[in-house]
Scaffold this motif. Structure first.
Motif, PDB file in Angstrom:
ATOM      1  N   LEU A   1     -24.017 -35.941 -59.879  1.00 13.13           N
ATOM      2  CA  LEU A   1     -24.108 -34.992 -60.984  1.00 13.13           C
ATOM      3  C   LEU A   1     -25.255 -34.006 -60.786  1.00 13.13           C
ATOM      4  CD1 LEU A   1     -23.418 -37.512 -63.865  1.00 13.13           C
ATOM      5  CD2 LEU A   1     -21.933 -35.602 -63.190  1.00 13.13           C
ATOM      6  N   ALA A   2     -26.307 -34.436 -60.095  1.00 11.48           N
ATOM      7  CA  ALA A   2     -27.462 -33.561 -59.867  1.00 11.48           C
ATOM      8  C   ALA A   2     -27.130 -32.387 -58.952  1.00 11.48           C
ATOM      9  CB  ALA A   2     -28.620 -34.365 -59.282  1.00 11.48           C
TER      10      ALA A   2
ATOM     11  N   VAL B   1     -16.461 -33.844 -65.130  1.00  9.14           N
ATOM     12  CA  VAL B   1     -16.432 -34.573 -66.401  1.00  9.14           C
ATOM     13  C   VAL B   1     -16.122 -36.045 -66.165  1.00  9.14           C
ATOM     14  CG1 VAL B   1     -15.239 -34.812 -68.613  1.00  9.14           C
ATOM     15  CG2 VAL B   1     -15.853 -32.540 -67.768  1.00  9.14           C
ATOM     16  N   ASP B   2     -15.223 -36.337 -65.232  1.00  8.83           N
ATOM     17  CA  ASP B   2     -14.914 -37.729 -64.924  1.00  8.83           C
ATOM     18  C   ASP B   2     -16.119 -38.449 -64.324  1.00  8.83           C
ATOM     19  OD1 ASP B   2     -12.334 -37.656 -65.865  1.00  8.83           O
ATOM     20  OD2 ASP B   2     -11.416 -37.270 -63.918  1.00  8.83           O
ATOM     21  N   VAL B   3     -16.871 -37.751 -63.479  1.00  7.39           N
ATOM     22  CA  VAL B   3     -18.076 -38.366 -62.901  1.00  7.39           C
ATOM     23  C   VAL B   3     -19.093 -38.633 -64.001  1.00  7.39           C
ATOM     24  CG1 VAL B   3     -19.906 -38.148 -61.173  1.00  7.39           C
ATOM     25  CG2 VAL B   3     -17.650 -37.209 -60.695  1.00  7.39           C
ATOM     26  N   ALA B   4     -19.210 -37.696 -64.937  1.00  3.88           N
ATOM     27  CA  ALA B   4     -20.131 -37.901 -66.065  1.00  3.88           C
ATOM     28  C   ALA B   4     -19.702 -39.109 -66.902  1.00  3.88           C
ATOM     29  CB  ALA B   4     -20.185 -36.650 -66.941  1.00  3.88           C
ATOM     30  N   ARG B   5     -18.407 -39.253 -67.134  1.00  2.00           N
ATOM     31  CA  ARG B   5     -17.911 -40.420 -67.872  1.00  2.00           C
ATOM     32  C   ARG B   5     -18.236 -41.706 -67.102  1.00  2.00           C
ATOM     33  NH1 ARG B   5     -11.688 -39.596 -68.895  1.00  2.00           N
ATOM     34  NH2 ARG B   5     -11.954 -41.480 -70.192  1.00  2.00           N
ATOM     35  N   GLY B   6     -18.073 -41.653 -65.786  1.00  2.40           N
ATOM     36  CA  GLY B   6     -18.369 -42.823 -64.978  1.00  2.40           C
ATOM     37  C   GLY B   6     -19.849 -43.175 -64.989  1.00  2.40           C
ATOM     38  N   PHE B   7     -20.700 -42.155 -65.020  1.00  2.00           N
ATOM     39  CA  PHE B   7     -22.142 -42.394 -65.108  1.00  2.00           C
ATOM     40  C   PHE B   7     -22.478 -43.135 -66.399  1.00  2.00           C
ATOM     41  CE2 PHE B   7     -26.287 -40.820 -66.694  1.00  2.00           C
ATOM     42  CZ  PHE B   7     -27.118 -41.313 -65.695  1.00  2.00           C
ATOM     43  N   VAL B   8     -21.941 -42.663 -67.508  1.00  2.00           N
ATOM     44  CA  VAL B   8     -22.209 -43.303 -68.803  1.00  2.00           C
ATOM     45  C   VAL B   8     -21.679 -44.737 -68.792  1.00  2.00           C
ATOM     46  CG1 VAL B   8     -21.683 -43.250 -71.270  1.00  2.00           C
ATOM     47  CG2 VAL B   8     -22.239 -41.124 -70.066  1.00  2.00           C
TER      48      VAL B   8
END
Length: 235
Positions: A188-189, A163-170
């Motif tokens: 993420l992939a 979830v933190d990586v997803a937040r960082g991507f955004v």
């Protein structure tokens, strides 16, 4: 070795090398019996430094398509590993970049003198304590470790903080940090439990549209799409 952020001869050499890797990835001629085209641009000091910056991704076409590397690429990567070992004060990122290169070389048949079997992994515990913004930055620098079925302590740390990586991507997309966004998207992939609300495929396409003229961004995006396209093609 961290990626250079200013316009220098090394920056140009890294971009040229990344362009060659992207060309090899997208060329379509991936015979499992013969080596693909060479991607390295020379074994002088500048060429070796560019290989160390791009790291294990120099050999990404062979890793993803399970094909032999061009002998000249294997030789140049071996030379770069020996020429630029991490020093005693090297950052964790540099140590992990070096470890990723030696692991890849070992898996592709490099001599034991370059990639000794059983070489211990560097510590990755520092990633657990980073704020999510800093975590995304560090993982983007370590994106060459984000390849399908490649286990490492960094990959396990990333998996604990999807979830933190997803937040960082955004955040990277909103800040127009296309290289960081592409690196985070690459992680993420290969991670499980990515929030469906993220819309990763659409996000990757947007990063490609906005930043895909940078060959380093294009390289990460191709690596990110590969496991997703392979999963979609599976019966």
């Amino acid at each position: 070795m961290e990626q250079p952020s200013t316009s220098t001869p090394l920056t140009g050499a890294v971009r040229e090398l990344a362009s060659h890797v992207v060309s090899a990835l997208t060329g379509g001629d991936h015979s499992r019996l013969s080596a693909g085209p060479a991607v390295t641009v020379g074994d002088d000091d500048l060429g070796l430094a560019a290989v160390r910056v791009l790291g294990a991704d120099v050999l990404l076409p062979s890793v993803l398509h399970r094909t032999p590397p061009a002998p000249v690429d294997l030789a140049v990567c071996e030379k770069a590993v020996l020429a630029y070992p991490p020093g005693p004060d090297a950052s964790p990122t540099s140590r992990w970049s070096h470890w990723a290169m030696t692991r890849t070389l070992r898996e592709l048949g490099a001599p034991a003198a370059v990639a000794a079997p059983g070489e211990p992994q560097p510590d990755a515990g520092w990633l657990d304590d980073l704020p999510w913004q800093a975590l995304t930055h560090q993982l983007s620098l370590l994106a060459p470790l984000a390849v399908p079925d490649a286990d490492s302590a960094v990959a396990r740390a990333a998996a604990r903080r999807t979830v933190d990586v997803a937040r960082g991507f955004v955040r990277a997309v909103r800040r127009r940090g296309w290289l960081q966004a592409a690196g985070a998207g690459r992680w993420l992939a290969v991670l499980d439990d990515v929030p469906e609300t993220l819309g990763l495929d659409a996000g990757l396409e947007f990063v490609s549209l906005m930043g895909g003229d940078d060959p380093r961004v294009a390289l990460h995006l191709h690596a990110a799409r590969f496991p997703r396209s392979a999963a979609a093609a599976a019966p």
